[in-house]
Design an enzyme around this catalytic site. Structure first.
Site, PDB file in Angstrom:
ATOM      1  N   SER B  71       0.947  -1.172  -0.096  1.00  0.00           N
ATOM      2  CA  SER B  71      -0.026  -0.157  -0.339  1.00  0.00           C
ATOM      3  C   SER B  71       0.857   1.056   0.198  1.00  0.00           C
ATOM      4  O   SER B  71       1.693   1.556  -0.946  1.00  0.00           O
ATOM      5  CB  SER B  71      -1.255  -0.007   1.073  1.00  0.00           C
ATOM      6  OG  SER B  71      -1.788  -1.199   0.258  1.00  0.00           O
ATOM      7  N   HIS B  76       2.449  15.147   3.954  1.00  0.00           N
ATOM      8  CA  HIS B  76       2.485  16.102   3.407  1.00  0.00           C
ATOM      9  C   HIS B  76       3.052  17.084   4.675  1.00  0.00           C
ATOM     10  O   HIS B  76       2.611  16.984   5.904  1.00  0.00           O
ATOM     11  CB  HIS B  76       0.707  16.354   3.061  1.00  0.00           C
ATOM     12  CG  HIS B  76       0.795  16.012   2.161  1.00  0.00           C
ATOM     13  ND1 HIS B  76       0.750  15.277   0.866  1.00  0.00           N
ATOM     14  CD2 HIS B  76      -0.697  14.424   2.496  1.00  0.00           C
ATOM     15  CE1 HIS B  76       0.196  14.748   0.584  1.00  0.00           C
ATOM     16  NE2 HIS B  76      -0.082  14.467   1.622  1.00  0.00           N
ATOM     17  N   CYS B  91      -1.153  -3.327   4.013  1.00  0.00           N
ATOM     18  CA  CYS B  91      -2.324  -4.646   3.631  1.00  0.00           C
ATOM     19  C   CYS B  91      -1.421  -6.246   4.625  1.00  0.00           C
ATOM     20  O   CYS B  91      -0.051  -5.427   4.514  1.00  0.00           O
ATOM     21  CB  CYS B  91      -2.989  -4.562   2.790  1.00  0.00           C
ATOM     22  SG  CYS B  91      -1.441  -4.972   1.411  1.00  0.00           S
TER      23      CYS B  91
END
Lengths: 127, 127
Positions: B71, B76, B91
């Site tokens: 995944s 940010h 996952c």
């Protein structure tokens, strides 16, 4: 009388929409998934920096991200279950994560969407 | 007596750790942020497909993602607030999002971490 205090910096208003899409079609089709991400970013009014996708092969999943000037949209798909995990993280008030989700769910022909909205950012009060 | 039913497919066990990091340093340093993402993926035992980062300029934020076979990790940053929004989506049961978070928070010298763990996946019961 005291002078009015200037407004403090507005709290950061990041919205992170987590969506689980079920009953989708075409989740191994990297071209379709890219089109869905582009449609989602466009519907949200967001600016794409780049889209990066990895297809794990025919019948297998796609993992990828649209990096945005306003954060990101990510997707991880399990075509064998018709399932995609979608994240739409948008900073700023001008952009509409719900519109992005609708556009993407439509492109992927999702039969069911479960969503959770999470507030993100430096301006949030202590939990 | 009835025959034992075979075990159903195990429910998908995706763990999505949302973390808000405060009091960080170096959040405009794309080299540092990349090193932090690599350290996080390594600590989790995850496999990096690629890392893509965009720096908005000196003193400004960095946005980016480590796309993983399991995944993604996204970041940010708002260096002017010492704040980074981090997502660690893994996952599979073998991989450890908490270890990834610790490694990244250490590299970014985070003074405070607020975290929320969200279960994701096709195997979850209806809400």
């Amino acid at each position: 009388m005291t002078a009015a205090m200037p407004d403090p910096a507005p709290p950061y208003d990041g919205r992170h929409l987590l969506a689980d899409l079920h009953g989708c079609r075409g989740l191994d089709d990297v071209v379709l998934v890219e089109a869905a991400l582009r449609a989602g970013a466009g519907a949200a009014g967001a600016t794409i920096l780049e889209i990066r996708l990895h297809a794990f092969g025919p019948g297998l999943g796609v993992t990828g991200v649209a990096l945005l000037a306003e954060s990101h949209i990510s997707i991880h798909s399990w075509p064998e279950y018709g399932y995609a995990a979608l994240d739409i993280f948008l900073c700023g008030r001008r952009h509409d994560p719900a519109a992005a989700l609708s556009a993407i769910a439509e492109r992927l022909d999702a039969a069911e969407v479960r969503e959770t909205m999470i507030a993100r950012g430096y301006g949030l009060p202590n939990p």
